[in-house]
Design a protein around this motif. Structure first.
Motif, PDB file in Angstrom:
ATOM      1  N   HIS A 187       0.815  -1.219   0.000  1.00  9.15           N
ATOM      2  CA  HIS A 187       0.000   0.000   0.000  1.00  9.15           C
ATOM      3  C   HIS A 187       0.849   1.270   0.000  1.00  9.15           C
ATOM      4  CE1 HIS A 187       0.338  -1.126   4.405  1.00  9.15           C
ATOM      5  NE2 HIS A 187       0.957   0.043   4.343  1.00  9.15           N
ATOM      6  N   GLY A 188       2.168   1.154  -0.064  1.00  5.80           N
ATOM      7  CA  GLY A 188       3.029   2.328  -0.090  1.00  5.80           C
ATOM      8  C   GLY A 188       4.248   2.147   0.801  1.00  5.80           C
ATOM      9  N   TRP A 189       4.829   3.255   1.210  1.00  2.00           N
ATOM     10  CA  TRP A 189       6.032   3.235   2.039  1.00  2.00           C
ATOM     11  C   TRP A 189       5.662   3.400   3.512  1.00  2.00           C
ATOM     12  CZ3 TRP A 189      10.867   2.247   0.185  1.00  2.00           C
ATOM     13  CH2 TRP A 189      11.025   2.278  -1.193  1.00  2.00           C
ATOM     14  N   ASP A 190       6.189   2.531   4.356  1.00  2.00           N
ATOM     15  CA  ASP A 190       5.920   2.546   5.790  1.00  2.00           C
ATOM     16  C   ASP A 190       7.220   2.711   6.577  1.00  2.00           C
ATOM     17  OD1 ASP A 190       3.208   2.174   5.428  1.00  2.00           O
ATOM     18  OD2 ASP A 190       3.305  -0.010   5.634  1.00  2.00           O
ATOM     19  N   ILE A 191       7.063   3.016   7.877  1.00  2.00           N
ATOM     20  CA  ILE A 191       8.203   3.090   8.792  1.00  2.00           C
ATOM     21  C   ILE A 191       8.204   1.835   9.668  1.00  2.00           C
ATOM     22  CG2 ILE A 191       9.382   4.437  10.561  1.00  2.00           C
ATOM     23  CD1 ILE A 191       9.076   5.949   7.951  1.00  2.00           C
ATOM     24  N   VAL A 234       4.755   2.818  11.597  1.00  2.00           N
ATOM     25  CA  VAL A 234       3.802   3.601  10.803  1.00  2.00           C
ATOM     26  C   VAL A 234       3.358   2.709   9.656  1.00  2.00           C
ATOM     27  CG1 VAL A 234       3.425   5.691   9.448  1.00  2.00           C
ATOM     28  CG2 VAL A 234       4.985   5.739  11.408  1.00  2.00           C
ATOM     29  N   ASP A 235       2.115   2.272   9.690  1.00  2.00           N
ATOM     30  CA  ASP A 235       1.592   1.298   8.732  1.00  2.00           C
ATOM     31  C   ASP A 235       0.294   1.848   8.169  1.00  2.00           C
ATOM     32  OD1 ASP A 235       0.889  -0.884   7.255  1.00  2.00           O
ATOM     33  OD2 ASP A 235       0.708  -2.277   8.931  1.00  2.00           O
ATOM     34  N   ASP A 293       5.416   7.337   3.532  1.00  2.00           N
ATOM     35  CA  ASP A 293       5.995   7.724   4.823  1.00  2.00           C
ATOM     36  C   ASP A 293       7.459   7.312   4.807  1.00  2.00           C
ATOM     37  OD1 ASP A 293       3.525   8.617   6.413  1.00  2.00           O
ATOM     38  OD2 ASP A 293       2.914   6.652   5.686  1.00  2.00           O
ATOM     39  N   LYS A 294       8.354   8.306   4.798  1.00  2.00           N
ATOM     40  CA  LYS A 294       9.770   8.035   4.574  1.00  2.00           C
ATOM     41  C   LYS A 294      10.658   8.840   5.521  1.00  2.00           C
ATOM     42  CE  LYS A 294      10.144   6.698  -0.302  1.00  2.00           C
ATOM     43  NZ  LYS A 294      10.835   7.049  -1.560  1.00  2.00           N
ATOM     44  N   TRP A 329       9.005  11.845  10.666  1.00  2.00           N
ATOM     45  CA  TRP A 329       9.221  11.377   9.303  1.00  2.00           C
ATOM     46  C   TRP A 329       8.476  12.296   8.328  1.00  2.00           C
ATOM     47  CZ3 TRP A 329       5.756   9.296  12.690  1.00  2.00           C
ATOM     48  CH2 TRP A 329       4.441   9.156  12.274  1.00  2.00           C
ATOM     49  N   GLU A 330       8.840  12.209   7.052  1.00  2.00           N
ATOM     50  CA  GLU A 330       8.135  12.971   6.029  1.00  2.00           C
ATOM     51  C   GLU A 330       7.023  12.111   5.439  1.00  2.00           C
ATOM     52  OE1 GLU A 330      11.250  13.956   3.242  1.00  2.00           O
ATOM     53  OE2 GLU A 330      10.775  12.222   1.998  1.00  2.00           O
ATOM     54  N   SER A 331       5.888  12.759   5.131  1.00  2.00           N
ATOM     55  CA  SER A 331       4.711  12.022   4.694  1.00  2.00           C
ATOM     56  C   SER A 331       4.002  12.764   3.568  1.00  2.00           C
ATOM     57  CB  SER A 331       3.746  11.832   5.877  1.00  2.00           C
ATOM     58  OG  SER A 331       2.605  11.082   5.495  1.00  2.00           O
ATOM     59  N   CYS A 332       3.482  12.009   2.615  1.00  2.00           N
ATOM     60  CA  CYS A 332       2.727  12.577   1.505  1.00  2.00           C
ATOM     61  C   CYS A 332       1.649  11.582   1.099  1.00  2.00           C
ATOM     62  CB  CYS A 332       3.647  12.875   0.316  1.00  2.00           C
ATOM     63  SG  CYS A 332       2.829  13.651  -1.092  1.00  2.00           S
TER      64      CYS A 332
END
Length: 229
Positions: free
Chosen positions: A63-67, A84-85, A90-91, A106-109
């Motif tokens: 579903h994307g980038w997680d921490i 962060v799920d 989220d990077k 973290w940075e998030s978009c």
């Protein structure tokens, strides 16, 4: 004839590795720390109150980038776990322990939003007594921010630096939390010979607790013209 061969089932990818140096001696052999796919970016490590090491990184999921995080305790790595799920990007995590409270930035978009509404924001959450808080946007949602880095000084103050988009481009700003609250307003990074230092990526902050000067170091990367020096 020209033959093109694609090995998509064995695509190149980056993983996280580690090397350990004992108090007296040299670094040992490198060892795989995590099988998670990290692609780019660097991890962030923070020492826990019990002396163990927590290791935060971003990894790609369906579903994307997680921490995610791993802990190094008792001389070995513990299993990875998500922090962060969620859907979206989220990077670039930044972690720091302030007293008994762990901070994670973290940075998030959200790429599912309309293009005009897609902004990078710095999010954060804290962990106290083993429990993580919900994710929140840092300061406000109006400004566009990226690449947070954090550290704690010898008096327990939490320093946070980031890149913020302004009419003049991306600039470095920072704030400090004294354990209770942040400064009322973010502070502009000092000028370099009267000009904003040209910071493009890879912010990194370092505070050495045993340094007699108690200096705070900030490093970054930028592109420079090629050719002779």
């Amino acid at each position: 004839f020209v033959h093109n061969v694609a090995r998509t089932n064995q695509a190149e990818r980056l993983n996280l590795w580690s090397m350990l140096r004992p108090p007296a001696g040299a670094f040992g052999a490198s060892a795989l720390a995590s099988l998670n796919f990290v692609y780019e970016g660097r991890p962030s490590a923070a020492r826990e109150s019990d002396g163990s090491l927590s290791f935060f990184y971003h990894t790609y999921r369906r579903h994307g980038w997680d921490i995610w995080m791993k802990r190094f305790a008792g001389g070995q790595w513990q299993p990875s776990e998500p922090v962060v799920d969620q859907a979206g990007v989220d990077k670039r995590p930044a972690a720091a322990l302030q007293g008994a409270r762990m901070w994670l930035f973290w940075e998030s978009c959200d790429p599912s939003q309309p293009l005009a509404a897609q902004k990078w924001r710095v999010n954060f959450k804290t962990r106290t007594a083993g429990v993580w808080s919900a994710s929140s946007v840092l300061f406000d949602a109006a400004s566009e921010r990226r690449s947070p880095v954090a550290t704690v000084d010898d008096t327990g103050g939490l320093w946070l630096f980031w890149l913020e988009k302004t009419t003049a481009g991306w600039v470095v700003k920072y704030n400090r939390n004294d354990g209770v609250q942040w400064l009322p307003n973010a502070v502009d990074f000092p000028l370099d010979a009267g000009q904003d230092p040209r910071v493009e990526c890879d912010l990194y902050i370092l505070f050495h607790p045993t340094s007699v000067n108690q200096r705070l170091w900030l490093f970054w990367a930028r592109h420079e013209p090629g050719g002779p020096p």
